[in-house]
Design an enzyme around this catalytic site. Structure first.
Site, PDB file in Angstrom:
ATOM      1  N   LYS B  72       0.851  -1.251   0.000  1.00 38.82           N
ATOM      2  CA  LYS B  72       0.233  -0.015   0.014  1.00 38.82           C
ATOM      3  C   LYS B  72       0.747   1.305   0.032  1.00 38.82           C
ATOM      4  O   LYS B  72       0.225   2.350  -0.002  1.00 38.82           O
ATOM      5  CB  LYS B  72      -0.790   0.203   1.323  1.00 38.82           C
ATOM      6  CG  LYS B  72      -1.723  -1.249   1.270  1.00 38.82           C
ATOM      7  CD  LYS B  72      -2.907  -1.131   2.205  1.00 38.82           C
ATOM      8  CE  LYS B  72      -3.730  -2.424   2.511  1.00 38.82           C
ATOM      9  NZ  LYS B  72      -4.926  -2.216   3.346  1.00 38.82           N
ATOM     10  N   ASP B 205      -9.416  -3.411  13.873  1.00 38.12           N
ATOM     11  CA  ASP B 205     -10.151  -3.196  12.809  1.00 38.12           C
ATOM     12  C   ASP B 205     -10.354  -4.403  11.726  1.00 38.12           C
ATOM     13  O   ASP B 205      -9.379  -4.934  11.442  1.00 38.12           O
ATOM     14  CB  ASP B 205      -9.593  -2.024  11.875  1.00 38.12           C
ATOM     15  CG  ASP B 205     -10.407  -1.838  10.731  1.00 38.12           C
ATOM     16  OD1 ASP B 205      -9.704  -1.375   9.683  1.00 38.12           O
ATOM     17  OD2 ASP B 205     -11.650  -1.667  10.596  1.00 38.12           O
TER      18      ASP B 205
END
Lengths: 235, 273
Positions: B72, B205
């Protein structure tokens, strides 16, 4: 000859089968400052005179040899502003090629695309041909390469070539001194000697420009100090 | 169904007590809160010598993990990197395009790229697409004017911050930054803090997970620490292959050709020329 009646329009052939405007463009190139290139066994060298119109011009701000990609460089003879436009277009084409293929553009492809741009300007309305001939030097997977591109859009691969004012003397000189096994260092010396042949005045690191690319495949322009070193070796 | 007394404690599992209330509220026009769709934790912070960027490595397709170890942190220039959250195709295409534009710009100017140049290219592009290019970015780099860190939102707005987080895990990561960030962090402290923040996103998360990627950019140097931390390894891999038991029995190996059933409808006429 009825050529003169056809010399005003670019897109009209003359009776002798020539496009007179392109001939005139080549004349413009022929009156430009001398530039030359030599392909060695392990690299390529390109060089040019850098005669400035007055001693008051800041010579460090003028750079005639430009980098198109990390492994391809170019020099010209003829009109400087036309050269700038071509360099800009060529750099963009190289980057677009990379965007599409995720690969560094091969030298032949970049030369072909630049030549195509120059040809476009010989067949469109309202434009004139570029007043420059380019010497493109590069090193890719096919080895060291040297190409000349003319205002007409035709391109040739050379072992050694010269363009501009002193072209015939320079080419004769190169023909005598060129060998297929010449090394890059020798090629730089030969380039300097060739420039010296037709040079008016005292040659120094500040009034010539040299660009080289070796087996590291990185094109770079030599600093004036490095040119002075080579000049000293040549003496 | 037997009546259940109100003071019996719940035995576990889902409690349906509030469903009736929710149905009543929905009838009155109250909507459920919307959920964010970016599944990522990306962070950046400025330390004493430059910028550190961090990201998790999970790519999700709805509830499925599409890539357990994706990258990323994207390259923009030798001194500028960008973390991307949102639609993976959008972040990759946008950073690739701006990287090319910066390359051309470097040729024309003969100088190192500046972070604000990258910022302006990105926000111009994103704004012109009015938020349809779903790319939320954390842009960081060190140039002639010093270290810079920016966040860019899909609609084209930007912030300039000393520490920043984006993505669905941003709140978990921001909690770590807000409590532990201070100015003048050293390289080790900075990497430690970024790792903690990303781990907080990974573990708290659902949209973030797998490994931690770090990129440290200083004035003369950059280090891309791919998979700097791998807190989610596969714990047990069987040494022998899985053998699936054969459930079908072979009864007979003999080929019986079937009889053709041909019906003649009508003798056709020869085709007319």
């Amino acid at each position: 000859m009825g050529d003169s009646q056809y010399s005003f329009s670019l897109t009209t052939f003359s009776p002798s089968g020539k496009l007179v405007q392109i001939e005139h463009a080549l004349t413009a190139v022929g009156s430009g400052q001398t530039s030359l290139g030599i392909k060695a066994a392990n690299g390529v060298v390109i060089a040019t005179e850098k005669k400035l119109p007055s001693i008051l011009v800041d010579e460090a701000s003028v750079q005639k040899i430009q980098c198109l990609t990390p492994n391809i460089g170019v020099v010209y003879s003829g009109m400087g502003p036309d050269f700038r436009v071509l360099v800009r277009k060529s750099r963009k084409q190289a980057v677009q090629y990379h965007q599409l293929y995720k690969e560094a553009i091969p030298v032949t492809q970049l030369v072909r695309e630049t030549a195509a741009v120059m040809q476009e300007f010989t067949q469109s309305g309202g434009v004139r041909p570029f007043g420059v001939s380019l010497l493109v030097a590069g090193f890719d997977d096919s080895g060291p390469q040297l190409f000349q591109v003319d205002p007409s859009g035709s391109y040739f691969s050379w072992k050694a070539s010269a363009m501009g004012k002193n072209v015939s003397n320079a080419k004769t000189f190169l023909e005598k001194r060129y060998t297929d096994e010449i090394e890059l260092e020798d090629a730089v010396h030969t380039a300097i000697l060739t420039l010296k042949e037709g040079f008016e005045g005292q040659i120094s690191g500040k009034n010539i420009e040299i660009g080289i690319i070796g087996e590291d495949k990185i094109f770079r322009v030599l600093t004036p100090a490095e040119i002075e070193d080579y000049l000293a070796e040549v003496e | 169904m037997s009546k259940v007394a109100m003071d019996v404690p719940a035995k576990g599992g889902f409690s349906f007590d509030l469903c009736k209330r929710n149905a009543m509220l929905a009838k009155d026009g109250v909507q459920l809160p919307p959920f964010r769709k970016t599944g990522t934790t990306i962070v950046g912070l400025i330390f004493q010598d430059g910028v550190i960027l961090g990201a998790d490595t999970r790519a999700t397709e709805g509830p499925i993990v599409a890539d357990k170890n994706c990258e990323k942190i994207h390259y923009l220039a030798p001194n500028i990197y960008c973390c991307g959250a949102g639609t993976a195709a959008d972040t990759e295409a946008v950073t690739d395009m701006v990287s090319s534009q910066l390359n051309l710009h470097r040729y024309h100017t003969g100088r190192q790229s500046r972070v604000v140049t990258a910022l302006t290219y990105l926000k111009k592009h994103l704004f012109s697409y009015q938020g349809h290019v779903s790319a939320a970015l954390v842009l960081g780099g060190v140039d002639f004017t010093g270290p810079h860190l920016h966040t860019i939102y899909p609609h084209g707005s930007t912030d300039t911050l000393p520490f920043a987080t984006m993505g669905s895990g941003s709140l978990a990561a921001m909690a770590i930054f807000e409590s532990k960030y201070k100015e003048g962090l050293t390289r080790e402290e900075g990497i430690q803090l970024v790792t903690e923040a990303i781990c907080s996103g990974i573990f708290n998360d659902l949209g973030s997970g797998s490994n931690v990627d770090i990129c440290v950019i200083t004035k003369d140097n950059k280090e891309y620490l791919r998979n700097h931390l791998q807190p989610n390894p596969r714990t047990y891999v069987s040494p022998k292959q899985y053998s699936f038991t054969k459930k079908t029995e072979v009864l007979l190996t003999k080929i019986t050709p079937l009889k053709e059933k041909v019906e003649v409808i009508q003798a056709g006429d020869a085709m007319e020329e």
